[in-house]
Write a protein that holds these residues in place. Structure first.
Motif, PDB file in Angstrom:
ATOM      1  N   GLY A   1       0.920  -1.327   0.013  1.00 33.03           N
ATOM      2  CA  GLY A   1       0.145   0.040   0.076  1.00 33.03           C
ATOM      3  C   GLY A   1       0.738   1.027  -0.106  1.00 33.03           C
ATOM      4  N   LEU A   2       0.377   2.244  -0.699  1.00 28.87           N
ATOM      5  CA  LEU A   2       1.008   3.895  -0.814  1.00 28.87           C
ATOM      6  C   LEU A   2       0.176   4.499   0.085  1.00 28.87           C
ATOM      7  CD1 LEU A   2       2.690   6.177  -1.832  1.00 28.87           C
ATOM      8  CD2 LEU A   2       0.918   6.017  -3.805  1.00 28.87           C
ATOM      9  N   GLN A   3       0.566   5.207   1.225  1.00 24.39           N
ATOM     10  CA  GLN A   3      -0.088   6.112   2.064  1.00 24.39           C
ATOM     11  C   GLN A   3       0.072   7.352   1.618  1.00 24.39           C
ATOM     12  OE1 GLN A   3      -0.847   6.572   6.946  1.00 24.39           O
ATOM     13  NE2 GLN A   3       0.999   5.577   6.214  1.00 24.39           N
ATOM     14  N   ILE A   4      -1.166   8.247   1.404  1.00 23.72           N
ATOM     15  CA  ILE A   4      -1.159   9.470   1.163  1.00 23.72           C
ATOM     16  C   ILE A   4      -1.810  10.270   2.055  1.00 23.72           C
ATOM     17  CG2 ILE A   4      -1.982  11.287  -0.753  1.00 23.72           C
ATOM     18  CD1 ILE A   4      -2.539   8.635  -2.389  1.00 23.72           C
ATOM     19  N   VAL A   5      -1.289  11.488   2.682  1.00 26.07           N
ATOM     20  CA  VAL A   5      -1.561  12.240   3.824  1.00 26.07           C
ATOM     21  C   VAL A   5      -1.956  13.662   3.416  1.00 26.07           C
ATOM     22  CG1 VAL A   5      -0.925  12.954   6.067  1.00 26.07           C
ATOM     23  CG2 VAL A   5      -0.145  10.796   5.358  1.00 26.07           C
ATOM     24  N   GLY A   6      -2.859  14.482   3.685  1.00 25.86           N
ATOM     25  CA  GLY A   6      -3.312  15.779   3.359  1.00 25.86           C
ATOM     26  C   GLY A   6      -3.587  16.718   4.489  1.00 25.86           C
ATOM     27  N   ARG A   7      -4.182  17.848   4.096  1.00 30.14           N
ATOM     28  CA  ARG A   7      -4.825  18.609   5.119  1.00 30.14           C
ATOM     29  C   ARG A   7      -6.216  18.410   5.158  1.00 30.14           C
ATOM     30  NH1 ARG A   7      -1.609  21.399   1.783  1.00 30.14           N
ATOM     31  NH2 ARG A   7       0.179  22.592   2.417  1.00 30.14           N
ATOM     32  N   GLN A   8      -6.924  18.243   4.042  1.00 30.44           N
ATOM     33  CA  GLN A   8      -8.555  18.028   4.086  1.00 30.44           C
ATOM     34  C   GLN A   8      -8.808  16.811   3.359  1.00 30.44           C
ATOM     35  OE1 GLN A   8      -9.832  21.897   2.608  1.00 30.44           O
ATOM     36  NE2 GLN A   8      -9.861  22.881   4.282  1.00 30.44           N
ATOM     37  N   THR A   9      -9.888  16.311   3.901  1.00 31.08           N
ATOM     38  CA  THR A   9     -10.389  14.918   3.209  1.00 31.08           C
ATOM     39  C   THR A   9     -10.703  14.981   1.948  1.00 31.08           C
ATOM     40  OG1 THR A   9     -10.653  14.338   5.686  1.00 31.08           O
ATOM     41  CG2 THR A   9     -11.715  12.996   3.788  1.00 31.08           C
ATOM     42  N   ARG A  10     -11.490  15.911   1.527  1.00 29.97           N
ATOM     43  CA  ARG A  10     -11.823  16.058  -0.052  1.00 29.97           C
ATOM     44  C   ARG A  10     -10.940  16.377  -0.682  1.00 29.97           C
ATOM     45  NH1 ARG A  10     -16.618  16.418  -2.463  1.00 29.97           N
ATOM     46  NH2 ARG A  10     -16.498  17.157  -4.515  1.00 29.97           N
ATOM     47  N   ASP A  11      -9.986  17.331  -0.378  1.00 27.61           N
ATOM     48  CA  ASP A  11      -8.693  17.330  -1.310  1.00 27.61           C
ATOM     49  C   ASP A  11      -7.821  15.976  -1.319  1.00 27.61           C
ATOM     50  OD1 ASP A  11      -9.322  20.259  -1.830  1.00 27.61           O
ATOM     51  OD2 ASP A  11      -8.135  20.708  -0.341  1.00 27.61           O
ATOM     52  N   LEU A  12      -7.667  15.543  -0.307  1.00 26.69           N
ATOM     53  CA  LEU A  12      -6.822  14.381  -0.290  1.00 26.69           C
ATOM     54  C   LEU A  12      -7.403  13.166  -1.152  1.00 26.69           C
ATOM     55  CD1 LEU A  12      -4.786  12.483   0.978  1.00 26.69           C
ATOM     56  CD2 LEU A  12      -6.333  11.876   2.818  1.00 26.69           C
ATOM     57  N   MET A  13      -8.537  13.147  -1.099  1.00 25.53           N
ATOM     58  CA  MET A  13      -9.163  12.063  -2.045  1.00 25.53           C
ATOM     59  C   MET A  13      -9.194  12.221  -3.403  1.00 25.53           C
ATOM     60  SD  MET A  13      -9.778   9.482   0.195  1.00 25.53           S
ATOM     61  CE  MET A  13     -10.537   8.252  -0.629  1.00 25.53           C
ATOM     62  N   GLY A  14      -9.469  13.568  -3.733  1.00 28.15           N
ATOM     63  CA  GLY A  14      -9.151  14.012  -5.201  1.00 28.15           C
ATOM     64  C   GLY A  14      -7.636  13.550  -5.659  1.00 28.15           C
ATOM     65  N   TRP A  15      -6.739  13.912  -4.859  1.00 25.87           N
ATOM     66  CA  TRP A  15      -5.470  13.491  -5.198  1.00 25.87           C
ATOM     67  C   TRP A  15      -5.401  11.767  -5.343  1.00 25.87           C
ATOM     68  CZ3 TRP A  15      -2.775  16.772  -7.791  1.00 25.87           C
ATOM     69  CH2 TRP A  15      -2.967  18.104  -7.248  1.00 25.87           C
ATOM     70  N   ALA A  16      -5.801  11.256  -4.171  1.00 25.06           N
ATOM     71  CA  ALA A  16      -5.926   9.881  -4.182  1.00 25.06           C
ATOM     72  C   ALA A  16      -6.437   9.078  -5.619  1.00 25.06           C
ATOM     73  CB  ALA A  16      -6.613   9.049  -2.895  1.00 25.06           C
ATOM     74  N   GLY A  17      -7.583   9.730  -5.941  1.00 22.05           N
ATOM     75  CA  GLY A  17      -8.071   9.321  -7.058  1.00 22.05           C
ATOM     76  C   GLY A  17      -7.000   9.375  -8.363  1.00 22.05           C
ATOM     77  N   GLY A  18      -6.424  10.392  -8.246  1.00 20.97           N
ATOM     78  CA  GLY A  18      -5.365  10.644  -9.583  1.00 20.97           C
ATOM     79  C   GLY A  18      -4.377   9.712  -9.413  1.00 20.97           C
ATOM     80  N   VAL A  19      -3.880   9.418  -8.294  1.00 20.75           N
ATOM     81  CA  VAL A  19      -2.765   8.622  -8.049  1.00 20.75           C
ATOM     82  C   VAL A  19      -3.005   7.259  -8.518  1.00 20.75           C
ATOM     83  CG1 VAL A  19      -1.294   7.745  -6.214  1.00 20.75           C
ATOM     84  CG2 VAL A  19      -1.591  10.099  -6.273  1.00 20.75           C
ATOM     85  N   GLU A  20      -4.344   6.761  -7.904  1.00 18.70           N
ATOM     86  CA  GLU A  20      -4.894   5.690  -8.149  1.00 18.70           C
ATOM     87  C   GLU A  20      -4.885   5.099  -9.532  1.00 18.70           C
ATOM     88  OE1 GLU A  20      -8.313   3.470  -5.823  1.00 18.70           O
ATOM     89  OE2 GLU A  20      -8.977   5.233  -7.111  1.00 18.70           O
ATOM     90  N   ARG A  21      -5.412   6.234 -10.244  1.00 15.84           N
ATOM     91  CA  ARG A  21      -5.386   5.816 -11.795  1.00 15.84           C
ATOM     92  C   ARG A  21      -3.938   5.922 -12.361  1.00 15.84           C
ATOM     93  NH1 ARG A  21     -10.441   9.277 -14.389  1.00 15.84           N
ATOM     94  NH2 ARG A  21     -12.131   8.587 -13.135  1.00 15.84           N
ATOM     95  N   GLU A  22      -3.199   6.536 -12.057  1.00 10.72           N
ATOM     96  CA  GLU A  22      -1.904   6.497 -12.630  1.00 10.72           C
ATOM     97  C   GLU A  22      -1.144   5.390 -12.198  1.00 10.72           C
ATOM     98  OE1 GLU A  22       0.930   7.353 -15.176  1.00 10.72           O
ATOM     99  OE2 GLU A  22      -0.969   8.624 -15.099  1.00 10.72           O
ATOM    100  N   VAL A  23      -1.234   5.172 -10.929  1.00 10.41           N
ATOM    101  CA  VAL A  23      -0.226   3.849 -10.442  1.00 10.41           C
ATOM    102  C   VAL A  23      -0.841   2.587 -10.493  1.00 10.41           C
ATOM    103  CG1 VAL A  23       0.712   2.664  -8.463  1.00 10.41           C
ATOM    104  CG2 VAL A  23       0.873   5.544  -8.578  1.00 10.41           C
ATOM    105  N   MET A  24      -2.309   2.461 -10.505  1.00 11.19           N
ATOM    106  CA  MET A  24      -2.692   1.347 -10.766  1.00 11.19           C
ATOM    107  C   MET A  24      -3.888   0.963 -11.868  1.00 11.19           C
ATOM    108  SD  MET A  24      -1.295  -0.755  -8.283  1.00 11.19           S
ATOM    109  CE  MET A  24      -2.346  -2.295  -8.239  1.00 11.19           C
ATOM    110  N   GLY A  25      -3.991   2.120 -12.558  1.00 14.12           N
ATOM    111  CA  GLY A  25      -4.860   1.975 -13.729  1.00 14.12           C
ATOM    112  C   GLY A  25      -6.326   1.865 -13.428  1.00 14.12           C
ATOM    113  N   VAL A  26      -6.732   2.222 -12.101  1.00 11.08           N
ATOM    114  CA  VAL A  26      -8.305   2.305 -11.689  1.00 11.08           C
ATOM    115  C   VAL A  26      -8.803   3.387 -12.533  1.00 11.08           C
ATOM    116  CG1 VAL A  26      -9.744   2.624  -9.889  1.00 11.08           C
ATOM    117  CG2 VAL A  26      -7.670   1.186  -9.486  1.00 11.08           C
TER     118      VAL A  26
END
Length: 456
Positions: A429-454
């Motif tokens: 697992g890759l852990q991503i940490v942010g300031r606000q949950t909504r912004d964090l999950m937007g970045w997580a979605g982008g990372v997820e698509r790039e790293v795992m092709g989701v």
């Protein structure tokens, strides 16, 4: 099981779309999940209680409402599971312990359970956990350990291990866990899922058995970051204009810092390789990545222990006085250790927590997220007491908490997303940490698509 229900790949989001267009009925989806549960749960030991009759009634009602054009949203008709720390009306809350054998069934739902019901979710049962959530492996439960879905000789990770296994195997399409030192993110990472610990205080804890009242969080375990956001929005009680999933943010605009030093010093080689590969992939997409450290990282473990142990011991005091013999030995030992923590040590740890919070905020200055592995190792074997990290043998429990517990102390939102599997087929697992949950999950979605092709 309906032939067109592929529980090995079906996400909550896709199931919701099919339920909405009526190409899939809630009762058929429930039947598929229950068939998987009955076929696999005894071997994996994911559930303590299955509420099949109640779930069938809820699914039937969900179908009737959808047929009448009265969908309650994206969780309408979705089979979900609750960690057995979370009250579900009419069902015992065991907390994975014999200590609560004399307790009556819950008189009402926890707030998070009530919100899921109001959103139309179909609650299928209560999942197994490390006793009272006081452990990171899921080895110690009065109902036996939870086994890893890919290798039954290994543990699921904990403490929300049953919640992770339920989703990883298709027994449920989403689940709730709790996270006090990493107990959503640890089993999610170990089982190849997305696990979200929201910012502290975002999700109500009423009706949830506490571990450490100043550190406890409730969060979802799902197959994708979009699914996790949908569940989070419901349990956090977000208004309709804030509930839609954030669009995945492109890594080309990401500014990230990798936490090094303490966070990378002790790690299995394959875990390190997958994490560094994910970082390189993001950089190749245009992400601006630099390194950071946390000056007082070596104080994390002591600070965490000096807060969690006495807070847990205080809540458990009546049970320890009357039923100490009912605890598993390891959990009882931790609680008794908590009774010995001095007030001055607790207050010093609370001050140390503020130091760590400031240092995480400083690390986030000028960037969007922090990146680090979720776990320094893969899921340990059943009964394994220590893991080898570099040249050191450390306890499996400590190893699995090592990279997650900081963000329970600081309250920052943190999410784990899959970033590969080892040669033995075990997730990393890759852990991503942010300031606000909504912004964090937007970045997580982008990372997820790039790293795992989701893609959804």
């Amino acid at each position: 099981m309906p032939a067109d229900v592929d529980l090995d790949h079906l996400t909550l989001t896709r199931a919701a779309a099919r339920l909405a267009d009526r190409s899939l009925r809630a009762l058929d989806l429930l039947d598929a999940c229950l068939s998987r549960l009955h076929a696999t749960s005894s071997a994996l030991n994911a559930f303590i209680t299955v509420t099949e009759e109640e779930a069938r009634q809820a699914a039937t009602a969900a179908d009737a409402a959808c047929d009448a054009g009265r969908s309650q949203g994206p969780l309408h008709g979705i089979p979900m599971a609750l960690k057995d720390l979370i009250d579900q009306q009419g069902v015992p809350t065991t907390a994975g312990s014999r200590v609560r054998d004399d307790e009556p069934p819950a008189a009402q739902d926890a707030v998070v359970a009530a919100r899921l019901r109001a959103a139309g979710a179909v609650l299928i049962g209560k999942t197994n956990l490390h006793e009272f959530a006081f452990g990171s492996t899921n080895q110690d439960s009065a109902f036996g350990p939870v086994h890893h879905p890919s290798d039954q000789t290994r543990l699921s990770g904990g403490s929300s291990g049953g919640s992770a296994v339920a989703v990883a195997t298709g027994m449920a399409l989403a689940s709730l866990g709790t996270d006090t030192g990493g107990s959503v993110r640890i089993p999610a990472a170990a089982c190849g899922l997305v696990g979200l610990k929201p910012a502290y205080g975002e999700v109500p804890l009423d009706g949830v058995v506490p571990l450490s009242t100043s550190l406890d969080h409730v969060g979802p375990l799902c197959r994708t970051s979009e699914d996790a956001w949908i569940v989070h929005a419901v349990i956090a009680g977000l208004p309709a204009d804030q509930a839609a999933p954030p669009a995945p943010r492109p890594p080309s605009s990401l500014r990230a810092r990798v936490l090094r030093g303490y966070f990378m010093d002790l790690m299995e080689d394959e875990v390190r390789a997958h994490f560094e590969s994910a970082v390189r992939q993001l950089a190749a997409c245009g992400a601006r990545i630099s390194d950071a450290t946390i000056a007082h990282a070596e104080d994390i473990v002591a600070t965490y222990a000096a807060i969690t142990l006495p807070e847990a011991a205080a809540w458990h005091a009546p049970y320890l006085a009357e039923h100490a013999d009912r605890y598993t030995p390891a959990v009882r030992q931790r609680l008794e250790a908590g009774q010995q923590v001095l007030a001055v040590e607790y207050l010093r740890a609370r001050a140390g927590r503020e130091v760590l919070r400031r240092e995480v905020m400083e690390a986030l200055e000028g960037c969007d997220v922090l990146l680090l592995p979720t776990l320094p190792c893969v899921a340990p074997l059943v009964g394994q007491e220590t893991v080898r990290l570099g040249e050191q043998d450390i306890s499996a429990r400590a190893a699995m908490l090592r990279l997650t517990q900081l963000f329970d102390l600081t309250g920052h939102p943190a999410v784990t997303v899959p970033c590969g599997t080892t040669r033995a087929g075990l997730p990393v697992g890759l852990q991503i940490v942010g300031r606000q949950t909504r912004d964090l999950m937007g970045w997580a979605g982008g990372v997820e698509r790039e790293v795992m092709g989701v893609t959804g």
